[in-house]
Design a protein around this motif. Structure first.
Motif, mmCIF file in Angstrom:
data_model
loop_
_atom_site.group_PDB
_atom_site.id
_atom_site.type_symbol
_atom_site.label_atom_id
_atom_site.label_comp_id
_atom_site.label_asym_id
_atom_site.label_seq_id
_atom_site.Cartn_x
_atom_site.Cartn_y
_atom_site.Cartn_z
ATOM 1 N N PHE A 84 25.495 -13.296 -55.002
ATOM 2 C CA PHE A 84 25.392 -11.858 -55.196
ATOM 3 C C PHE A 84 26.306 -11.434 -56.339
ATOM 4 C CE2 PHE A 84 24.104 -12.398 -50.798
ATOM 5 C CZ PHE A 84 23.022 -11.539 -50.698
ATOM 6 N N LEU A 85 25.786 -10.678 -57.274
ATOM 7 C CA LEU A 85 26.605 -10.060 -58.306
ATOM 8 C C LEU A 85 27.152 -8.729 -57.818
ATOM 9 C CD1 LEU A 85 24.409 -10.813 -61.443
ATOM 10 C CD2 LEU A 85 26.340 -12.123 -60.537
ATOM 11 N N HIS A 86 26.400 -8.102 -56.935
ATOM 12 C CA HIS A 86 26.848 -6.879 -56.260
ATOM 13 C C HIS A 86 26.248 -6.898 -54.863
ATOM 14 C CE1 HIS A 86 27.824 -2.713 -55.380
ATOM 15 N NE2 HIS A 86 26.564 -2.544 -55.013
ATOM 16 N N ARG A 87 27.024 -6.536 -53.858
ATOM 17 C CA ARG A 87 26.535 -6.546 -52.471
ATOM 18 C C ARG A 87 26.756 -5.164 -51.868
ATOM 19 N NH1 ARG A 87 26.475 -10.688 -47.930
ATOM 20 N NH2 ARG A 87 24.896 -9.682 -46.676
ATOM 21 N N GLY A 88 25.754 -4.324 -51.950
ATOM 22 C CA GLY A 88 25.848 -2.971 -51.413
ATOM 23 C C GLY A 88 25.081 -2.786 -50.118
ATOM 24 N N ILE A 89 24.241 -3.743 -49.781
ATOM 25 C CA ILE A 89 23.466 -3.674 -48.539
ATOM 26 C C ILE A 89 24.091 -4.649 -47.552
ATOM 27 C CG2 ILE A 89 21.203 -3.969 -47.480
ATOM 28 C CD1 ILE A 89 19.992 -3.493 -50.264
ATOM 29 N N ALA A 90 24.781 -4.099 -46.594
ATOM 30 C CA ALA A 90 25.468 -4.944 -45.625
ATOM 31 C C ALA A 90 24.539 -5.286 -44.462
ATOM 32 C CB ALA A 90 26.704 -4.236 -45.089
ATOM 33 N N ALA A 91 24.636 -6.491 -43.975
ATOM 34 C CA ALA A 91 23.927 -6.896 -42.755
ATOM 35 C C ALA A 91 24.867 -6.582 -41.597
ATOM 36 C CB ALA A 91 23.589 -8.376 -42.800
ATOM 37 N N ARG A 92 24.628 -5.473 -40.934
ATOM 38 C CA ARG A 92 25.532 -5.067 -39.866
ATOM 39 C C ARG A 92 24.769 -4.792 -38.589
ATOM 40 N NH1 ARG A 92 27.454 0.870 -42.101
ATOM 41 N NH2 ARG A 92 27.887 1.481 -39.977
ATOM 42 N N GLN A 93 25.478 -4.866 -37.506
ATOM 43 C CA GLN A 93 24.863 -4.623 -36.218
ATOM 44 C C GLN A 93 25.158 -3.194 -35.774
ATOM 45 O OE1 GLN A 93 26.465 -7.635 -33.730
ATOM 46 N NE2 GLN A 93 28.455 -6.698 -33.551
ATOM 47 N N PHE A 94 24.374 -2.717 -34.814
ATOM 48 C CA PHE A 94 24.604 -1.375 -34.286
ATOM 49 C C PHE A 94 24.169 -1.309 -32.839
ATOM 50 C CE2 PHE A 94 20.180 -1.073 -35.617
ATOM 51 C CZ PHE A 94 19.599 -0.375 -34.575
ATOM 52 N N GLN A 95 24.646 -0.255 -32.184
ATOM 53 C CA GLN A 95 24.203 0.076 -30.833
ATOM 54 C C GLN A 95 24.190 1.590 -30.714
ATOM 55 O OE1 GLN A 95 25.748 -1.998 -27.347
ATOM 56 N NE2 GLN A 95 26.137 -0.018 -26.397
ATOM 57 N N ARG A 96 23.062 2.141 -30.341
ATOM 58 C CA ARG A 96 22.897 3.579 -30.107
ATOM 59 C C ARG A 96 22.503 3.770 -28.651
ATOM 60 N NH1 ARG A 96 24.731 7.656 -33.065
ATOM 61 N NH2 ARG A 96 24.452 7.265 -35.245
ATOM 62 N N SER A 97 23.158 4.708 -27.983
ATOM 63 C CA SER A 97 22.864 4.973 -26.572
ATOM 64 C C SER A 97 22.469 6.426 -26.385
ATOM 65 C CB SER A 97 24.100 4.682 -25.711
ATOM 66 O OG SER A 97 24.481 3.334 -25.844
ATOM 67 N N PHE A 98 21.504 6.631 -25.495
ATOM 68 C CA PHE A 98 21.022 7.966 -25.172
ATOM 69 C C PHE A 98 20.910 8.064 -23.658
ATOM 70 C CE2 PHE A 98 19.313 6.656 -29.241
ATOM 71 C CZ PHE A 98 19.599 7.737 -30.062
ATOM 72 N N VAL A 99 21.443 9.122 -23.068
ATOM 73 C CA VAL A 99 21.330 9.352 -21.635
ATOM 74 C C VAL A 99 20.051 10.145 -21.389
ATOM 75 C CG1 VAL A 99 22.380 10.425 -19.615
ATOM 76 C CG2 VAL A 99 23.826 9.325 -21.330
ATOM 77 N N LEU A 100 19.197 9.618 -20.515
ATOM 78 C CA LEU A 100 17.916 10.261 -20.212
ATOM 79 C C LEU A 100 18.010 11.015 -18.895
ATOM 80 C CD1 LEU A 100 15.441 7.380 -21.138
ATOM 81 C CD2 LEU A 100 16.424 9.154 -22.621
ATOM 82 N N ALA A 101 17.401 12.180 -18.850
ATOM 83 C CA ALA A 101 17.371 12.974 -17.627
ATOM 84 C C ALA A 101 16.495 12.284 -16.589
ATOM 85 C CB ALA A 101 16.828 14.372 -17.922
ATOM 86 N N GLU A 102 16.703 12.649 -15.348
ATOM 87 C CA GLU A 102 15.878 12.132 -14.260
ATOM 88 C C GLU A 102 14.421 12.480 -14.541
ATOM 89 O OE1 GLU A 102 15.494 9.975 -10.905
ATOM 90 O OE2 GLU A 102 17.477 10.665 -11.491
#
Length: 137
Positions: A84-102
């Motif tokens: 890579f001559l420039h690395r602007g796109i990172a390979a990263r992990q994520f976690q998003r959580s949403f609480v759902l109503a009954e």
């Protein structure tokens, strides 16, 4: 000043579990990545859209546990043989959580143009009036 929580409010009975769920969700590390939208698509349906450019369906996992919808992303960093001559796109992990109503159920999940759409549906609630008999003590 005393902080009055939802579960301790005198008119909110039986919401202790929901309060614990909300606290757990707040501590789960939901940062600003990836960005997302939540839209109401009808009176009883919603759509969560996450911007997941660079992720394939195999890099994503969607789970539902105890009314908490969790979307995880993990990219494999394949840099072997690449310079890579420039690395602007990172390979990263994520976690998003949403609480759902009954009563909210997860419908389908669709990948489209780098966006992950997760549809949610809620059944129209029945209007029930119940009369409670008072007996003499």
């Amino acid at each position: 000043m005393t902080k009055l929580t939802m579960g301790a409010h005198p008119y909110m009975l039986g919401f202790e579990q929901l309060e614990r769920l909300l606290e757990r969700n707040a501590k789960s590390g939901n940062e600003g990545y990836p960005p997302f939208n939540i839209e109401q698509t009808s009176d009883y349906s919603y759509r969560i859209t996450l911007a997941v450019a660079g992720f394939s369906e195999d890099n994503l996992a969607i789970t539902l546990e105890d009314r908490q919808l969790v979307i995880r992303g993990l990219q494999n960093e394949d840099t072997e043989g690449r310079t890579f001559l420039h690395r602007g796109i990172a390979a990263r992990q994520f976690q998003r959580s949403f609480v759902l109503a009954e009563g909210v159920e997860v419908g389908e999940a669709v990948m489209e143009n780098g966006l992950l759409h997760v549809d949610l549906n809620r059944a129209e609630p029945d209007r029930v009036v119940q009369t409670i008999r008072i007996r003499k003590g």
